[in-house]
Design a protein around this motif. Structure first.
Motif, PDB file in Angstrom:
ATOM      1  N   LEU A  50     -78.555 -22.839 -12.555  1.00  0.00           N
ATOM      2  CA  LEU A  50     -78.851 -21.443 -12.730  1.00  0.00           C
ATOM      3  C   LEU A  50     -77.622 -20.515 -12.595  1.00  0.00           C
ATOM      4  N   MET A  51     -76.718 -20.735 -11.760  1.00  0.00           N
ATOM      5  CA  MET A  51     -75.286 -20.178 -11.699  1.00  0.00           C
ATOM      6  C   MET A  51     -74.547 -20.293 -12.847  1.00  0.00           C
ATOM      7  N   HIS A  52     -74.579 -21.376 -13.685  1.00  0.00           N
ATOM      8  CA  HIS A  52     -73.908 -21.738 -14.965  1.00  0.00           C
ATOM      9  C   HIS A  52     -74.589 -20.904 -16.055  1.00  0.00           C
ATOM     10  N   LEU A 100     -75.401 -14.770  -8.571  1.00  0.00           N
ATOM     11  CA  LEU A 100     -74.278 -14.861  -8.329  1.00  0.00           C
ATOM     12  C   LEU A 100     -73.793 -13.558  -7.619  1.00  0.00           C
ATOM     13  N   THR A 101     -74.398 -12.518  -7.838  1.00  0.00           N
ATOM     14  CA  THR A 101     -74.255 -11.311  -7.253  1.00  0.00           C
ATOM     15  C   THR A 101     -74.587 -11.236  -5.584  1.00  0.00           C
ATOM     16  N   ALA A 102     -75.674 -12.007  -5.561  1.00  0.00           N
ATOM     17  CA  ALA A 102     -76.241 -11.998  -4.136  1.00  0.00           C
ATOM     18  C   ALA A 102     -75.413 -12.897  -3.497  1.00  0.00           C
ATOM     19  N   MET A 103     -74.815 -14.145  -4.022  1.00  0.00           N
ATOM     20  CA  MET A 103     -73.889 -15.054  -3.147  1.00  0.00           C
ATOM     21  C   MET A 103     -72.542 -14.335  -2.919  1.00  0.00           C
ATOM     22  N   LYS A 122     -72.127 -11.045  -2.453  1.00  0.00           N
ATOM     23  CA  LYS A 122     -72.645 -10.160  -1.346  1.00  0.00           C
ATOM     24  C   LYS A 122     -72.615 -10.954   0.059  1.00  0.00           C
ATOM     25  N   ALA A 123     -73.271 -11.992  -0.111  1.00  0.00           N
ATOM     26  CA  ALA A 123     -73.306 -12.765   1.207  1.00  0.00           C
ATOM     27  C   ALA A 123     -72.087 -13.166   1.765  1.00  0.00           C
ATOM     28  N   SER A 124     -71.205 -13.427   0.859  1.00  0.00           N
ATOM     29  CA  SER A 124     -69.859 -13.914   1.305  1.00  0.00           C
ATOM     30  C   SER A 124     -68.777 -12.752   1.560  1.00  0.00           C
ATOM     31  N   GLY A 125     -69.161 -11.477   1.465  1.00  0.00           N
ATOM     32  CA  GLY A 125     -68.543 -10.421   1.785  1.00  0.00           C
ATOM     33  C   GLY A 125     -67.560  -9.850   0.963  1.00  0.00           C
ATOM     34  N   THR A 126     -68.026  -9.942  -0.506  1.00  0.00           N
ATOM     35  CA  THR A 126     -66.971  -9.490  -1.651  1.00  0.00           C
ATOM     36  C   THR A 126     -67.965  -9.066  -2.784  1.00  0.00           C
ATOM     37  N   ASP A 127     -67.535  -8.874  -3.936  1.00  0.00           N
ATOM     38  CA  ASP A 127     -68.231  -8.230  -5.101  1.00  0.00           C
ATOM     39  C   ASP A 127     -68.180  -9.502  -6.165  1.00  0.00           C
ATOM     40  N   LEU A 128     -69.089  -9.259  -7.051  1.00  0.00           N
ATOM     41  CA  LEU A 128     -69.114 -10.175  -8.184  1.00  0.00           C
ATOM     42  C   LEU A 128     -67.800 -10.672  -8.962  1.00  0.00           C
TER      43      LEU A 128
END
Length: 356
Positions: A245-247, A257-260, A262-268
């Motif tokens: 799905l990511m690929h 990807l955007t959600a990941m 945000k969860a890691s504390g950064t932007d896309l």
């Protein structure tokens, strides 16, 4: 002293829990695996959020809880103590913590290798590795950051005798580097990306110089996996659905990807930058080709030597061969009577053949 205390604690915890913890019981339907914030492991959290893990677990009649923890080394220690059935960790840490602590563990999925996701940083412009001479270097001691530093020093014909390592947890490394007292650090993403963005900081070495040596894996307890193959199938199926799905190029891919990010504390954009330095295997076949490569035992032999040289294979280890490791086609290195780390490609092979 820290090394000795860590090794003794791990051994004591492991022996006390192997026979009693429910994490090692057969015929179970409920399992727990853990992960920590890192570009290559963010898919585990998103696969849980999107219901992909629960979908695959339901397919095999089990329940799998995917739990995020805040401290990387602590997550491995909890796995080693039997609190979790699996844990996302690197190849070296799998060898030096659970395996050397007596917990027979299997690398179920080698999901990627660091291809620039780990780096050595020095404050100042135009710096080189030789500028570390006589300096203090902050890093997570005895982790892959420590291994990366050793490989960097080798490339400059230096050794750890030329500097002083200061143990700093992954949770504290960014704050420490922000202080004037800390001039040098070794870390991984997302911390690495943040620190590299500071003005007047030079990255003098990164993991792209040693491709394939720092691997990211989902490691599971071997006995649990053998008695509950449904766990291996569910985790493997969920992982490859998530990375596929990511690929993709769909809106769903961008949303994930955007959600990941945000969860890691950064932007896309930043997160995509981190993925660019992660050699992530987006297909089961790519992961299978890597884990069955004849170079795998050679890489792990180098890792074992570093680990032995730093006293990480246990007090009783007489050589780098103290812990046996098993690979594809029955290849074993180290002590055949003490195999505690297994690179088992069978579940990924099922995924590659469309048999999950």
């Amino acid at each position: 002293m820290l090394k000795l205390v860590r090794c003794l604690c791990i051994a004591a915890i492991s022996l006390a829990t192997l026979a009693t913890s429910p994490a090692f019981a057969a015929g179970r339907t409920d399992f727990k695996v853990c992960w920590t914030i890192y570009a290559g492991w963010m898919p585990w959290g998103q696969a849980k959020t999107q219901g992909i893990v629960s979908k695959w677990a339901k397919k095999y009649g089990i329940h799998v809880d995917v739990v995020q923890l805040n401290d990387y080394v602590e997550s491995i220690n909890q796995y080693t103590a039997g609190k979790f059935d699996g844990c996302a960790m690197t190849n070296m840490d799998a060898l030096t913590i659970p395996a050397s602590g007596g917990v027979d563990s299997t690398a179920l999925i080698v999901s990627d290798y660091s291809n620039g996701n780990d780096g050595v940083l020095i404050k100042g412009n135009g710096k080189r590795i030789v500028d570390l001479k006589g300096q203090q270097v902050n890093l997570v001691q005895f982790s892959v950051s420590h291994y990366l530093l050793a490989r960097a020093l080798e490339s400059a014909h230096m050794s750890e005798r030329d500097l002083k390592v200061v143990n700093t947890s992954d949770a504290d490394i960014s704050g420490a580097f922000a202080t004037p007292a800390v001039q040098n650090a070794v870390t991984w993403n997302p911390m690495l990306a943040d620190l590299k963005a500071h003005p007047n900081v030079t990255e003098v070495f990164d993991s792209s110089k040693i491709p394939g040596e720092i691997m990211d894996m989902m490691v599971v307890n071997t006995k649990t996996l053998q008695e509950n193959p449904a766990l291996g199938k569910a985790l493997t199926g969920a992982w490859f659905e998530m990375v596929a799905l990511m690929h993709g190029n769909s809106a769903a891919s961008t949303d994930a990807l955007t959600a990941m990010a945000k969860a890691s504390g950064t932007d896309l954009a930043n997160f995509k930058g981190q993925l660019a330095t992660t050699a992530l295997f987006y297909s089961p076949q790519a992961a299978l080709d890597f884990v069955t490569n004849p170079d795998m035992p050679k890489i792990m032999a180098r890792v074992a030597k570093f680990s032995f040289d730093h006293g990480l294979l246990g007090q009783d280890a007489k050589s780098a061969d103290a812990v046996g490791m098993a690979f594809d086609k029955g290849v074993v290195i180290g002590n055949r009577n003490n195999v505690k780390l297994r690179f088992d490609p069978s579940y990924v092979a099922m995924a590659a053949a469309g048999k999950l």
